[in-house]
Scaffold this active site. Structure first.
Site, PDB file in Angstrom:
ATOM      1  N   GLY A  22     -27.384 -21.280  -2.083  1.00 11.35           N
ATOM      2  CA  GLY A  22     -27.347 -22.566  -2.789  1.00 11.35           C
ATOM      3  C   GLY A  22     -27.363 -23.782  -1.880  1.00 11.35           C
TER       4      GLY A  22
ATOM      5  N   ALA B  65     -12.815 -34.188 -10.945  1.00  9.24           N
ATOM      6  CA  ALA B  65     -13.872 -33.191 -11.197  1.00  9.24           C
ATOM      7  C   ALA B  65     -13.656 -31.981 -10.314  1.00  9.24           C
ATOM      8  CB  ALA B  65     -15.240 -33.800 -10.879  1.00  9.24           C
TER       9      ALA B  65
ATOM     10  N   TYR C 104     -22.567 -27.216 -10.925  1.00  3.04           N
ATOM     11  CA  TYR C 104     -21.870 -28.441 -10.508  1.00  3.04           C
ATOM     12  C   TYR C 104     -22.790 -29.650 -10.639  1.00  3.04           C
ATOM     13  CZ  TYR C 104     -20.073 -32.087  -7.492  1.00  3.04           C
ATOM     14  OH  TYR C 104     -19.678 -33.304  -7.002  1.00  3.04           O
TER      15      TYR C 104
ATOM     16  N   PHE D 290     -23.339 -21.462   8.798  1.00  6.07           N
ATOM     17  CA  PHE D 290     -24.044 -20.743   7.726  1.00  6.07           C
ATOM     18  C   PHE D 290     -25.558 -20.842   7.922  1.00  6.07           C
ATOM     19  CE2 PHE D 290     -20.126 -21.817   4.933  1.00  6.07           C
ATOM     20  CZ  PHE D 290     -19.466 -20.687   5.394  1.00  6.07           C
TER      21      PHE D 290
HETATM   22  N1  UFG Z   1     -21.002 -25.181   6.639  1.00  9.46           N
HETATM   23  C1  UFG Z   1     -20.981 -24.217   7.623  1.00  9.46           C
HETATM   24  N2  UFG Z   1     -19.823 -23.536   7.808  1.00  9.46           N
HETATM   25  C2  UFG Z   1     -18.694 -23.765   7.078  1.00  9.46           C
HETATM   26  C3  UFG Z   1     -18.727 -24.754   6.069  1.00  9.46           C
HETATM   27  C4  UFG Z   1     -19.908 -25.435   5.870  1.00  9.46           C
HETATM   28  O1  UFG Z   1     -21.976 -23.979   8.311  1.00  9.46           O
HETATM   29  O2  UFG Z   1     -17.675 -23.082   7.296  1.00  9.46           O
HETATM   30  C5  UFG Z   1     -22.237 -25.931   6.423  1.00  9.46           C
HETATM   31  C6  UFG Z   1     -22.794 -25.794   5.038  1.00  9.46           C
HETATM   32  O3  UFG Z   1     -23.632 -24.664   4.954  1.00  9.46           O
HETATM   33  C7  UFG Z   1     -23.547 -27.119   4.860  1.00  9.46           C
HETATM   34  C8  UFG Z   1     -22.726 -28.104   5.711  1.00  9.46           C
HETATM   35  O4  UFG Z   1     -21.940 -27.305   6.578  1.00  9.46           O
HETATM   36  O5  UFG Z   1     -24.804 -27.007   5.416  1.00  9.46           O
HETATM   37  C9  UFG Z   1     -21.825 -28.965   4.881  1.00  9.46           C
HETATM   38  O6  UFG Z   1     -21.092 -28.118   4.006  1.00  9.46           O
HETATM   39  P1  UFG Z   1     -19.861 -28.645   3.130  1.00  9.46           P
HETATM   40  O7  UFG Z   1     -19.316 -27.448   2.408  1.00  9.46           O
HETATM   41  O8  UFG Z   1     -18.947 -29.446   3.965  1.00  9.46           O
HETATM   42  O9  UFG Z   1     -20.546 -29.642   2.132  1.00  9.46           O
HETATM   43  P2  UFG Z   1     -21.738 -29.372   1.104  1.00  9.46           P
HETATM   44  O10 UFG Z   1     -22.932 -30.067   1.674  1.00  9.46           O
HETATM   45  O11 UFG Z   1     -21.909 -27.980   0.713  1.00  9.46           O
HETATM   46  O12 UFG Z   1     -21.144 -30.059  -0.191  1.00  9.46           O
HETATM   47  C10 UFG Z   1     -21.094 -31.413  -0.355  1.00  9.46           C
HETATM   48  C11 UFG Z   1     -19.974 -31.791  -1.333  1.00  9.46           C
HETATM   49  C12 UFG Z   1     -20.283 -31.285  -2.706  1.00  9.46           C
HETATM   50  C13 UFG Z   1     -21.648 -31.747  -3.109  1.00  9.46           C
HETATM   51  C14 UFG Z   1     -22.657 -31.267  -2.108  1.00  9.46           C
HETATM   52  C15 UFG Z   1     -24.050 -31.671  -2.462  1.00  9.46           C
HETATM   53  O13 UFG Z   1     -18.761 -31.263  -0.903  1.00  9.46           O
HETATM   54  O14 UFG Z   1     -19.341 -31.782  -3.623  1.00  9.46           O
HETATM   55  O15 UFG Z   1     -22.337 -31.817  -0.849  1.00  9.46           O
HETATM   56  O16 UFG Z   1     -24.908 -30.624  -2.119  1.00  9.46           O
HETATM   57  F1  UFG Z   1     -21.996 -31.246  -4.294  1.00  9.46           F
END
Ligand code: UFG
Length: 334
Positions: free
Chosen positions: A282, A74, A140, A207
């Site tokens: 998001g 995916a 997604y 972030f």
């Molecule tokens: N973050 C930062 N700085 C960065 C990268 C991430 O502060 O450089 C923060 C993000 O804002 C978030 C946390 O770290 O709060 C985790 O971020 P990730 O990108 O590692 O993971 P996500 O929570 O965004 O995404 C994960 C999975 C997705 C899934 C999602 C569900 O990777 O596939 O959880 O919301 F859809």
């Protein structure tokens, strides 16, 4: 079991392949290598191709007498899904429906599907149980929900036995450092922070630190990739024709971005500079699983409960493979 691992060259799928092999199951991997790596497939046979290729999938299912399909293939980046939803509908919905048709046509009626906590959207409260309304806030999450619904209907009408496993934040790497996480470009927190520790990035940007959370940064439930694999094995052993399991896979514990960076500092011994930037559109402020149902119905509990152990395994992989799998590809070209 004879298992077709669709997306078995990717991050989570490749860890699954190793576990299936170690548990004595026959493994065949189908992957188009768009984001996965042949070098990550350490067991079984790799078939390079599209899951939407009905002819190829049906032939592979029959030839290898597959009885169970595990579907990891995916697109999984929330931000990308907002700017390029067509890619998500095509890969996550259209191609998956073709895969389902191939399984139906060949009578393979056992399937484990990678779903996500992103199907819950921005939950009113945490921890998130399976009863929480599924109201995704990005394409997604919506594409994953569409397939959950399709599986429900296929179970009722065609006797499919399935499990939809709603992952929280997959993290970590194999204990021996042989396979791990490698995305290009990388967007996930832990690999980015570890790339700073390796000197490949100057700093990590947090972030937003003004969220309504204990330290102002987003909270996530990080679950080790091998714990996800163990849950798949447990789910596969409980599949029943015409029935579906829908369960969260997380530890039940949330950690903030600042806590993760702090833990990475402790694990690596590097200072890891960080700066605070704007919020990422998001991002839900908190995503933490109520993981009690998985324990109840799968008898599954994660082994890696603390972020130190998850991050230590990821650090081992990153240190051993600072360029990820690319190094193998360069060697191949040369
Ligand atoms: N973050 C930062 N700085 C960065 C990268 C991430 O502060 O450089 C923060 C993000 O804002 C978030 C946390 O770290 O709060 C985790 O971020 P990730 O990108 O590692 O993971 P996500 O929570 O965004 O995404 C994960 C999975 C997705 C899934 C999602 C569900 O990777 O596939 O959880 O919301 F859809």
């Amino acid at each position: 079991m004879n298992v077709l691992v669709v997306g078995g060259a990717g991050y989570i799928g490749s860890h699954m392949v190793r576990q299936l092999d170690a548990a004595g199951h026959k493994v065949v991997v189908l992957d188009n290598l768009s984001t996965g790596f042949a070098e990550a497939v350490t067991a079984g046979q790799l078939v390079v191709g599209e899951m939407a290729d009905r002819h190829l999938v049906e032939r592979t299912l029959c030839e290898h007498r597959i009885d169970t399909v595990m579907h990891f293939a995916a697109c999984a980046l929330v931000g990308e899904s907002v700017v390029d939803p067509a890619k998500y509908y095509q890969n996550n919905v259209q191609a998956t429906l073709e895969l389902l048709e191939a399984t139906r046509e060949t009578g393979v009626n056992r399937l484990v599907f990678s779903s996500t906590c992103a199907t819950y959207g921005i939950p009113a409260k945490v921890p998130i149980s399976e009863q929480t309304p599924q109201e995704p806030v990005n394409p997604y999450g919506f594409t994953k929900l569409v397939i959950e619904r399709a599986l429900e209907d296929y179970a009722a009408a065609y006797g499919l036995g399935y499990a939809a496993l709603r992952y929280f934040n997959a993290a970590g790497a194999s204990e021996d450092g042989r396979i791990g996480e490698d995305h290009d470009p990388e967007s996930h927190l832990i690999p980015i922070v570890l790339q700073v520790a390796l000197g490949q990035r100057e700093q990590v940007t947090i972030f937003g630190d003004d969220w309504d959370t204990p330290d102002g940064t987003c909270v996530r439930d990080y679950i080790h990739v091998d714990d996800l694999g163990a849950a798949h094995l447990a789910a596969a052993s409980r599949l029943e024709p015409g029935k579906g399991l829908k369960v969260n896979l997380g530890t039940g514990c949330g950690f903030s971005v600042k806590q993760i960076i702090e833990t990475c500092r402790a694990v690596t011994g590097h200072a890891i500079p960080s700066v605070v930037g704007p919020r990422r559109p998001g991002d839900p402020p908190q995503l933490v699983a109520d993981a009690s149902l998985a324990k109840e119905i799968l008898g599954w509990e994660p082994v890696h409960l603390d972020p130190e152990s998850i991050i230590s395994s990821a650090w081992k992989w990153h240190q051993a493979n600072p360029q990820g799998y690319k190094i193998y590809q360069r060697a191949k070209v040369a």
